[in-house]
Design a protein around this motif. Sequence first.
Motif, PDB file in Angstrom:
ATOM      1  N   LYS A  12       0.832  -1.211   0.000  1.00  0.00           N
ATOM      2  CA  LYS A  12       0.000   0.000   0.000  1.00  0.00           C
ATOM      3  C   LYS A  12       0.863   1.256   0.000  1.00  0.00           C
ATOM      4  N   ALA A  13       1.927   1.242   0.785  1.00  0.00           N
ATOM      5  CA  ALA A  13       2.826   2.388   0.844  1.00  0.00           C
ATOM      6  C   ALA A  13       3.508   2.602  -0.504  1.00  0.00           C
ATOM      7  N   SER A  14       3.884   1.525  -1.145  1.00  0.00           N
ATOM      8  CA  SER A  14       4.524   1.621  -2.451  1.00  0.00           C
ATOM      9  C   SER A  14       3.571   2.198  -3.488  1.00  0.00           C
ATOM     10  N   GLU A  15       2.324   1.754  -3.448  1.00  0.00           N
ATOM     11  CA  GLU A  15       1.311   2.284  -4.368  1.00  0.00           C
ATOM     12  C   GLU A  15       1.074   3.773  -4.119  1.00  0.00           C
ATOM     13  N   ALA A  16       1.017   4.150  -2.845  1.00  0.00           N
ATOM     14  CA  ALA A  16       0.819   5.558  -2.497  1.00  0.00           C
ATOM     15  C   ALA A  16       2.007   6.386  -2.971  1.00  0.00           C
ATOM     16  N   GLN A  17       3.204   5.852  -2.812  1.00  0.00           N
ATOM     17  CA  GLN A  17       4.413   6.560  -3.241  1.00  0.00           C
ATOM     18  C   GLN A  17       4.413   6.732  -4.754  1.00  0.00           C
ATOM     19  N   SER A  18       4.027   5.694  -5.464  1.00  0.00           N
ATOM     20  CA  SER A  18       3.967   5.758  -6.918  1.00  0.00           C
ATOM     21  C   SER A  18       2.961   6.808  -7.386  1.00  0.00           C
ATOM     22  N   LEU A  19       1.797   6.809  -6.767  1.00  0.00           N
ATOM     23  CA  LEU A  19       0.771   7.790  -7.115  1.00  0.00           C
ATOM     24  C   LEU A  19       1.251   9.204  -6.803  1.00  0.00           C
ATOM     25  N   ALA A  20       1.901   9.375  -5.671  1.00  0.00           N
ATOM     26  CA  ALA A  20       2.422  10.697  -5.294  1.00  0.00           C
ATOM     27  C   ALA A  20       3.471  11.159  -6.301  1.00  0.00           C
ATOM     28  N   ASP A  21       4.313  10.242  -6.746  1.00  0.00           N
ATOM     29  CA  ASP A  21       5.330  10.588  -7.736  1.00  0.00           C
ATOM     30  C   ASP A  21       4.695  11.005  -9.059  1.00  0.00           C
ATOM     31  N   GLN A  22       3.618  10.329  -9.432  1.00  0.00           N
ATOM     32  CA  GLN A  22       2.947  10.630 -10.696  1.00  0.00           C
ATOM     33  C   GLN A  22       2.177  11.943 -10.647  1.00  0.00           C
ATOM     34  N   THR A  23       1.521  12.196  -9.532  1.00  0.00           N
ATOM     35  CA  THR A  23       0.646  13.361  -9.437  1.00  0.00           C
ATOM     36  C   THR A  23       1.303  14.566  -8.785  1.00  0.00           C
ATOM     37  N   GLY A  24       2.355  14.332  -8.022  1.00  0.00           N
ATOM     38  CA  GLY A  24       3.018  15.423  -7.319  1.00  0.00           C
ATOM     39  C   GLY A  24       2.290  15.858  -6.055  1.00  0.00           C
ATOM     40  N   THR A  25       1.283  15.095  -5.633  1.00  0.00           N
ATOM     41  CA  THR A  25       0.544  15.432  -4.418  1.00  0.00           C
ATOM     42  C   THR A  25       0.748  14.352  -3.362  1.00  0.00           C
ATOM     43  N   ASN A  26       0.590  14.750  -2.111  1.00  0.00           N
ATOM     44  CA  ASN A  26       0.700  13.840  -0.964  1.00  0.00           C
ATOM     45  C   ASN A  26       2.053  13.148  -0.867  1.00  0.00           C
TER      46      ASN A  26
END
Length: 47
Positions: A12-26
Amino acid sequence: MSGEQPSNEQRKASEAQSLADQTGTNKEKASQMQSEADRRAVPKHGL
């Protein structure tokens, strides 16, 4: 690598990190999640 599977928390943390990297948020929250998951995995996996 020892062949251990990442914990659900680490995934879950990895997915959140990936999404944050893609979107620049959180990014800060995702980084904290990743650090916490990794820290908890140390005793579990004996790293």
